[in-house]
Scaffold this motif. Sequence first.
Motif, PDB file in Angstrom:
ATOM      1  N   TYR A  14       0.810  -1.249  -0.086  1.00  0.00           N
ATOM      2  CA  TYR A  14      -0.249   0.065  -0.109  1.00  0.00           C
ATOM      3  C   TYR A  14       0.918   1.219  -0.081  1.00  0.00           C
ATOM      4  O   TYR A  14       0.620   2.204  -0.699  1.00  0.00           O
ATOM      5  CB  TYR A  14      -0.993  -0.218   1.208  1.00  0.00           C
ATOM      6  CG  TYR A  14      -1.683   1.251   1.450  1.00  0.00           C
ATOM      7  CD1 TYR A  14      -2.757   1.317   0.358  1.00  0.00           C
ATOM      8  CD2 TYR A  14      -1.850   2.196   2.406  1.00  0.00           C
ATOM      9  CE1 TYR A  14      -3.653   2.464   0.190  1.00  0.00           C
ATOM     10  CE2 TYR A  14      -2.706   3.193   2.347  1.00  0.00           C
ATOM     11  CZ  TYR A  14      -3.664   3.442   1.517  1.00  0.00           C
ATOM     12  OH  TYR A  14      -4.210   4.398   1.346  1.00  0.00           O
ATOM     13  N   TRP A  17       2.161   1.775  -3.630  1.00  0.00           N
ATOM     14  CA  TRP A  17       1.046   2.100  -4.605  1.00  0.00           C
ATOM     15  C   TRP A  17       0.648   3.549  -4.336  1.00  0.00           C
ATOM     16  O   TRP A  17       0.500   4.185  -5.157  1.00  0.00           O
ATOM     17  CB  TRP A  17      -0.157   1.127  -4.152  1.00  0.00           C
ATOM     18  CG  TRP A  17      -1.420   1.301  -4.891  1.00  0.00           C
ATOM     19  CD1 TRP A  17      -1.872   1.057  -6.299  1.00  0.00           C
ATOM     20  CD2 TRP A  17      -2.565   2.122  -4.600  1.00  0.00           C
ATOM     21  NE1 TRP A  17      -2.881   1.443  -6.537  1.00  0.00           N
ATOM     22  CE2 TRP A  17      -3.383   2.107  -5.514  1.00  0.00           C
ATOM     23  CE3 TRP A  17      -2.835   2.952  -3.624  1.00  0.00           C
ATOM     24  CZ2 TRP A  17      -4.661   2.902  -5.527  1.00  0.00           C
ATOM     25  CZ3 TRP A  17      -3.977   3.771  -3.246  1.00  0.00           C
ATOM     26  CH2 TRP A  17      -4.877   3.601  -4.300  1.00  0.00           C
ATOM     27  N   ARG A  18       0.495   3.983  -2.891  1.00  0.00           N
ATOM     28  CA  ARG A  18      -0.027   5.229  -2.573  1.00  0.00           C
ATOM     29  C   ARG A  18       0.920   6.208  -3.094  1.00  0.00           C
ATOM     30  O   ARG A  18       0.749   7.207  -3.482  1.00  0.00           O
ATOM     31  CB  ARG A  18      -0.106   5.494  -0.881  1.00  0.00           C
ATOM     32  CG  ARG A  18      -0.919   6.710  -0.573  1.00  0.00           C
ATOM     33  CD  ARG A  18      -2.072   6.439   0.043  1.00  0.00           C
ATOM     34  NE  ARG A  18      -2.884   7.581   0.070  1.00  0.00           N
ATOM     35  CZ  ARG A  18      -2.604   8.684   0.657  1.00  0.00           C
ATOM     36  NH1 ARG A  18      -1.445   8.788   1.395  1.00  0.00           N
ATOM     37  NH2 ARG A  18      -3.619   9.863   0.969  1.00  0.00           N
ATOM     38  N   HIS A  22       4.612   1.666  -7.096  1.00  0.00           N
ATOM     39  CA  HIS A  22       4.246   0.179  -7.373  1.00  0.00           C
ATOM     40  C   HIS A  22       4.541  -0.397  -8.692  1.00  0.00           C
ATOM     41  O   HIS A  22       4.842  -1.733  -8.726  1.00  0.00           O
ATOM     42  CB  HIS A  22       2.690  -0.012  -7.023  1.00  0.00           C
ATOM     43  CG  HIS A  22       1.954   0.807  -7.957  1.00  0.00           C
ATOM     44  ND1 HIS A  22       1.708   2.103  -7.683  1.00  0.00           N
ATOM     45  CD2 HIS A  22       1.092   0.132  -8.782  1.00  0.00           C
ATOM     46  CE1 HIS A  22       0.727   2.502  -8.784  1.00  0.00           C
ATOM     47  NE2 HIS A  22       0.429   1.475  -9.253  1.00  0.00           N
ATOM     48  N   ARG A  23       4.662   0.335  -9.572  1.00  0.00           N
ATOM     49  CA  ARG A  23       5.030  -0.181 -10.915  1.00  0.00           C
ATOM     50  C   ARG A  23       6.378   0.101 -11.336  1.00  0.00           C
ATOM     51  O   ARG A  23       6.957  -0.285 -12.286  1.00  0.00           O
ATOM     52  CB  ARG A  23       4.185   0.305 -11.952  1.00  0.00           C
ATOM     53  CG  ARG A  23       2.732  -0.156 -12.106  1.00  0.00           C
ATOM     54  CD  ARG A  23       1.836  -0.122 -13.034  1.00  0.00           C
ATOM     55  NE  ARG A  23       2.425  -0.467 -14.284  1.00  0.00           N
ATOM     56  CZ  ARG A  23       2.446  -1.681 -14.701  1.00  0.00           C
ATOM     57  NH1 ARG A  23       2.102  -2.720 -13.923  1.00  0.00           N
ATOM     58  NH2 ARG A  23       3.198  -2.000 -15.774  1.00  0.00           N
ATOM     59  N   ALA A  78      -9.555   1.973  -3.758  1.00  0.00           N
ATOM     60  CA  ALA A  78      -8.815   1.889  -5.124  1.00  0.00           C
ATOM     61  C   ALA A  78      -7.562   0.987  -4.817  1.00  0.00           C
ATOM     62  O   ALA A  78      -7.356   0.339  -6.003  1.00  0.00           O
ATOM     63  CB  ALA A  78      -8.225   3.119  -5.738  1.00  0.00           C
ATOM     64  N   PHE A  79      -6.951   0.880  -3.608  1.00  0.00           N
ATOM     65  CA  PHE A  79      -6.099  -0.021  -3.516  1.00  0.00           C
ATOM     66  C   PHE A  79      -6.490  -1.518  -3.605  1.00  0.00           C
ATOM     67  O   PHE A  79      -6.030  -2.452  -4.378  1.00  0.00           O
ATOM     68  CB  PHE A  79      -5.230   0.120  -2.219  1.00  0.00           C
ATOM     69  CG  PHE A  79      -4.260  -0.957  -1.793  1.00  0.00           C
ATOM     70  CD1 PHE A  79      -3.022  -0.881  -2.625  1.00  0.00           C
ATOM     71  CD2 PHE A  79      -4.470  -1.678  -0.843  1.00  0.00           C
ATOM     72  CE1 PHE A  79      -1.990  -1.768  -2.387  1.00  0.00           C
ATOM     73  CE2 PHE A  79      -3.347  -2.562  -0.411  1.00  0.00           C
ATOM     74  CZ  PHE A  79      -2.075  -2.465  -1.066  1.00  0.00           C
ATOM     75  N   ASP A  81      -9.080  -2.384  -5.523  1.00  0.00           N
ATOM     76  CA  ASP A  81      -9.384  -2.602  -6.522  1.00  0.00           C
ATOM     77  C   ASP A  81      -8.158  -3.163  -7.306  1.00  0.00           C
ATOM     78  O   ASP A  81      -8.143  -4.017  -8.164  1.00  0.00           O
ATOM     79  CB  ASP A  81     -10.024  -1.482  -7.102  1.00  0.00           C
ATOM     80  CG  ASP A  81     -11.463  -1.269  -6.395  1.00  0.00           C
ATOM     81  OD1 ASP A  81     -12.081  -1.883  -5.643  1.00  0.00           O
ATOM     82  OD2 ASP A  81     -11.955   0.121  -6.681  1.00  0.00           O
ATOM     83  N   TYR A  82      -7.148  -2.520  -6.932  1.00  0.00           N
ATOM     84  CA  TYR A  82      -5.968  -2.727  -7.581  1.00  0.00           C
ATOM     85  C   TYR A  82      -5.465  -4.096  -7.237  1.00  0.00           C
ATOM     86  O   TYR A  82      -4.972  -4.952  -8.082  1.00  0.00           O
ATOM     87  CB  TYR A  82      -4.925  -1.682  -7.240  1.00  0.00           C
ATOM     88  CG  TYR A  82      -3.413  -1.971  -7.978  1.00  0.00           C
ATOM     89  CD1 TYR A  82      -3.388  -1.981  -9.270  1.00  0.00           C
ATOM     90  CD2 TYR A  82      -2.446  -2.437  -7.354  1.00  0.00           C
ATOM     91  CE1 TYR A  82      -2.036  -1.965  -9.767  1.00  0.00           C
ATOM     92  CE2 TYR A  82      -1.408  -2.735  -7.576  1.00  0.00           C
ATOM     93  CZ  TYR A  82      -0.901  -2.706  -9.056  1.00  0.00           C
ATOM     94  OH  TYR A  82       0.258  -2.880  -9.797  1.00  0.00           O
ATOM     95  N   LEU A  83      -5.546  -4.370  -6.120  1.00  0.00           N
ATOM     96  CA  LEU A  83      -4.970  -5.881  -5.700  1.00  0.00           C
ATOM     97  C   LEU A  83      -5.790  -6.972  -6.333  1.00  0.00           C
ATOM     98  O   LEU A  83      -5.343  -7.889  -6.781  1.00  0.00           O
ATOM     99  CB  LEU A  83      -5.402  -6.119  -4.043  1.00  0.00           C
ATOM    100  CG  LEU A  83      -4.318  -5.418  -3.286  1.00  0.00           C
ATOM    101  CD1 LEU A  83      -4.752  -5.783  -1.847  1.00  0.00           C
ATOM    102  CD2 LEU A  83      -2.741  -5.711  -3.586  1.00  0.00           C
ATOM    103  N   THR A  85      -6.832  -7.079  -9.326  1.00  0.00           N
ATOM    104  CA  THR A  85      -6.421  -7.189 -10.708  1.00  0.00           C
ATOM    105  C   THR A  85      -4.839  -7.579 -10.874  1.00  0.00           C
ATOM    106  O   THR A  85      -4.472  -8.056 -11.801  1.00  0.00           O
ATOM    107  CB  THR A  85      -6.442  -5.754 -11.412  1.00  0.00           C
ATOM    108  OG1 THR A  85      -5.258  -4.961 -10.726  1.00  0.00           O
ATOM    109  CG2 THR A  85      -7.704  -5.130 -11.326  1.00  0.00           C
ATOM    110  N   LEU A  86      -4.303  -7.924  -9.642  1.00  0.00           N
ATOM    111  CA  LEU A  86      -2.917  -8.223  -9.723  1.00  0.00           C
ATOM    112  C   LEU A  86      -2.713  -9.576 -10.003  1.00  0.00           C
ATOM    113  O   LEU A  86      -3.407 -10.534  -9.503  1.00  0.00           O
ATOM    114  CB  LEU A  86      -2.350  -7.798  -8.110  1.00  0.00           C
ATOM    115  CG  LEU A  86      -0.704  -7.401  -7.902  1.00  0.00           C
ATOM    116  CD1 LEU A  86      -0.715  -6.190  -8.911  1.00  0.00           C
ATOM    117  CD2 LEU A  86      -0.766  -7.305  -6.614  1.00  0.00           C
TER     118      LEU A  86
END
Lengths: 524, 524
Positions: A14, A17-18, A22-23, A78-79, A81-83, A85-86
Motif C-alpha cells: 500500500y 501504491w500510494r 508500485h510499478r 482503489a488499492f 480494486d488494484y489488488l 487485478t494483480l
Amino acid sequence: MAPLTDFYQLTMAYGHWRAGRHRLPAAAELFFRRGPFRGAFALGAGLAEGLRCLRAFRFSAADVAYLRSVLPSTTEDAFFDYLATLDASEVTVSAVPEGSVVFARVPFLQVKGPLLVVQLLETMLLCLVNYASLVATNAARFRLLAGPDMKLMEIGLRRAQGPDGALSASKYSYIGGFDCTSNVLAGKLYGIPVRGTIAHSFIMSFTSLEEVQPRELLPLAGGEPVDLPALAKSLLQWVCELLQTPPEKTNRGELAAFVSYAISFPHDFQGLLDTYCVRRSGLPNFCAVALALHQLGYRAIGVRLDSGDLAQQSKEIRRVLRACGAHFQVPWFETIPIAVSNDISEQSLEEFSREGSEIDMIGVGTNLVTCPLQPSLGCVYKLVEVNGSPCMKLTEDEEKMTIPGIKTIYRLYDAAGHPFMDLMALEEEPSPSAGQELVIRVLGRLGETSKVVPTTVEPLHRTYFRDGQVCEPLPSLPEVRSHAQVSLSLLSPAHRRLHEPQPYPVAMTERLHNLLTELRQATQ
Amino acid sequence: MAPLTDFYQLTMAYGHWRAGRHRLPAAAELFFRRGPFRGAFALGAGLAEGLRCLRAFRFSAADVAYLRSVLPSTTEDAFFDYLATLDASEVTVSAVPEGSVVFARVPFLQVKGPLLVVQLLETMLLCLVNYASLVATNAARFRLLAGPDMKLMEIGLRRAQGPDGALSASKYSYIGGFDCTSNVLAGKLYGIPVRGTIAHSFIMSFTSLEEVQPRELLPLAGGEPVDLPALAKSLLQWVCELLQTPPEKTNRGELAAFVSYAISFPHDFQGLLDTYCVRRSGLPNFCAVALALHQLGYRAIGVRLDSGDLAQQSKEIRRVLRACGAHFQVPWFETIPIAVSNDISEQSLEEFSREGSEIDMIGVGTNLVTCPLQPSLGCVYKLVEVNGSPCMKLTEDEEKMTIPGIKTIYRLYDAAGHPFMDLMALEEEPSPSAGQELVIRVLGRLGETSKVVPTTVEPLHRTYFRDGQVCEPLPSLPEVRSHAQVSLSLLSPAHRRLHEPQPYPVAMTERLHNLLTELRQATQ
C-alpha cells in the motif's frame, strides 16, 4: 496463493501504491548466507512449486474482502480494486535448475518485475524454497554417507510439520537421493516408490498360531496347498536346534504374525525381528517362515530391526542367515536384505560404516524431515535494483552485506571437471570465456584481485517464468533426482565432504566490484 | 485423507483382512514418552483437525486405483472393494479437550473401533497431533517466559516446512499463547490477528525525500493539509540537536520511507530503526516523523529493532523517547511500544528479563516454528486391546513398556487447586472419589503402593467422535487458547517451570497394576 505472505508485505504494498511507486521496475535475489549443516553446498529446490504458485498468484474476492477487514480503515478503496487485478504476468523469474548444487551467497533464484509484485512474492518464495532446499540437502548428505548402493527410505510422515510438511519431506528427500518413502499420499501424488511391510502392532495383535486364517498357501509352481503354520512350526524346531536356542523362548504370537503375513504376501514377506527378543524369537521365527516359503518356491524379501545396536545386530543376523542358508541349502538366504530404522542420524550412518555393518536398507524419519542439525535454511530475498538504481544494504558485517545490481551467475570449472568458483557479473557484462584469464574479487577478501582461468564456463540460471507462463520445460521428479546426483558428483571431494569442507569460493567481476565500491562511498 | 498414512498400514490391513481379523474390536492410545524441551508438561493439540480428518476418512476411487498399483499383485480384488467402502463410522474417539496440559505417558487420545480402521488411523493422527502439540507447547513456554503483558507475534512463515507447516505453526502458536501472526493466510483461515508494518526492503527502496508522493497529510482534527516531508525534515534538526547527533548522519532514504509510510498509515506508523544506524539515523528519523504526526494529531504505534543487542538498545531507545517526550512535551512518547525480532529464543527472553529490557513486543520465527530444542514430539500410538484381550509390549526398558487395557484417566487435584497426579484406571473400575484415600502405583516405582487423597478428581477425557460424527461441541480457537492458559495456570510452579521441573507423577490403580503383572507373567 497470494495471501500466503507476511502482513507487512501488504502494508508496504500500500505504501508503494500510494506513493505511485508500485510499478517501478525492480529486481530481487534469493540466496542463503551459510551452507546448511556446516557443509559447503546445498541443493536448490522448490522451484517447480514456486512456479506453480506464481502462475496462480492472484487475490480472490474473498482474499480482498479479508484484507479490507484487516488493513487500517484509512486504506483507500482503489488499492483493493488494484489488488484484485494483480497477477504475476509481468514477472520474470530465472533460477538454477531444480536439484542443482548451490552455494552460500550465490543467488539461485532471481525475480524481476513491478516493485509491488516483486516485494509481495518474497515470503511465498522463501516459504517454498527454504524447507525444500534444506531437506533435499539433508537427504543428499545421508546419500553421500550411505554410498550409492544402500537403499534409503524416508519414514518421517508422523514427525513432520503436518501433512503438507510431510509431503514436502517425501518429495525433496527423493530429489536429494532417497529411494522410496513410507508416505502413501506422496506416492500417489508424486509417483515416489512406496515401501512398507509390518509394524510391531501387527505382531502384537497375534497371540497364537490358532489365529492364523487362512492357513494354506499354494506352492508357486502349483500343486496341493500347504498348511503353512504347521510347516513353519516344524521347521522352527530345526532352526532352534541349529541356532542352539530353546524353542519355548520363541514367541508364538510373533510366529503367527509372520506366517499370517507370509500367507497374505508370499512374494513380499519381511520379518520385523525385535518385537520380543531378536536372537531367541524374532530371528528363529523369521528363518522358520522363510524356509517354509522356500519349500513352496517363494523368497522372503528381508528382515527389519527397529531397536538396539543396529550395526552389531546386523552382523549377527548375517551370520545366522549364512548358517541357515548353508545348513538348509538355501543359497539366497545369506543375501537376505537387512533393513534398519530407529532414530537414524548422520552419526548412525558413520557408525554403520565404521563397524562394517551388514545393513542393506535404512529408514530415516525424524532426523531427515526435521533437520535437527539445522532446522531452517535461512534463505533471504533481497531487492538488488529499483527503478534502474542498484540497492545495497551496508552493514558492518560483510557477510550480511547485499551485493547490488542485477547479475548473471557463472559457474567456473577446472580441467578435472570440478566446479571451483561461482562468479557474479553484472547482467550487461559479456560472458567470461573458457580458457581465458579472468580478474576477479573473491568474497571474504574483496581488497585484492585474483586471477583464474576456467576450463569451462557455465551460465547457472535459466529463465523459467515470463509473461505469466512457465517458459522452460520442467523435468520430472526422477529427472530432478538424477540431476541432483550428477550435480553432486561433479563437486570436488574437498567441497563435497560433510565435515569441515573446503569453503567454496564465490567471486565478483571487477565491474561489479566497482559498482559496490561506488555505492558504498555514496552511502557513507 | 485416508492415504495420508504409512504404506505398512495398508499391507498390515490386508494381512488382517485376509485373516478375517479386520473387524475385531480394538483400542489404541496416543501419548508421548517424555515431556518436550525437558519440561514436565505439553499442551495437547491437533484434536479438531484430527476429528475433521476422521469425518472425511475414506479411500476415493483414485486412491483405491493407486493402491491397486502399488500393493503386491497377489492382493485380492475383494480387499480393494472393501477399502472403497471403509470409513470411520464405527470408530469412537475420546481425548482431552484441545489445549489442555498433558503429561508424559498419559494417553491424551484414545481410539476404539474395528482393528483395521484403528490401525489405519495411526499415522494420520500422529501426523496431526505431534507437531500441533509440539509447537503449542513451545509457544506456551515463550508465553510463560515473557509474562502475560508482553505481546508475542509469530513470524515463522518463511522458515516452516512449507505453507501448511506454517499455517499449523500460526494456529498452534496462537493456541499456546501468542497474540498474533504475520501470516495473512492464517489470519484469513483462522481469524488469528495479523500484524506487520515495514521491512528493511521498503526503507532501502527510497533514497531521497523527493520520492515521497503524496507529500501532504490532513490533520486529524481537520484543517489545511500539511507537507509532511518538510515538517519532518525541520523537526529532524531539533531532534538531532537534542540527541547531540549530526543531522548529516541520518539517512535520507530512511526518512523518506518513514514519511511515506506515515502518510499512508497515519494511525499505524511504526519505525523500523536498524536499516542503517539506530542511534544516528533510525531513531532521530523516527522521532522526527512521530513528532510531525503528533503535530497533526496522530500517534505513532511503535518502533522495531531487528538486529544487535536488543535488550540494551531497547533501554537506550526508551531513554531517547523519554527525553524527546519531555523536551517536545509529548507525554505519549515515553510509552511508545518497542518491538524486537531476530532469531529470538527462550534464552533471548531470559536475557531480556535479566537485563530489565524495555521491550513490549517480540516477534518469534525460526525458534518457534522449527522447535530446534526438540524438533519432534515423538508421540506414539499403541494398541492396548484387541478382541477383548489387553495387549502389551514387554521390554527391558520400563519407560518403553506399554500399559495394557482400555483405560479411564483421572487428574487428581490438591487442596490448592493444583493437579498433582494423573491416574490411569481400567475402564470398568468405579471412579475415584474426591476426599477418599486411593491406593495407587506410581510409574517409575511400581514395586510399591502409595496412598493419596485428592481434593478434586477430574475425568480427563471426553468422547469427541462417535457414529461417524463429532459428538461434542468444539470450542473456537480463542476458546482453546483461553483454555490452554487456564490449564497452564493451574499447574503448580514446580511442574510449570521450564528448567529442571519436578517430574509430574503418573500412577495406575491396583487393578490395572494387577492386570499388568498377570500379563507380564503370562508372557515371560
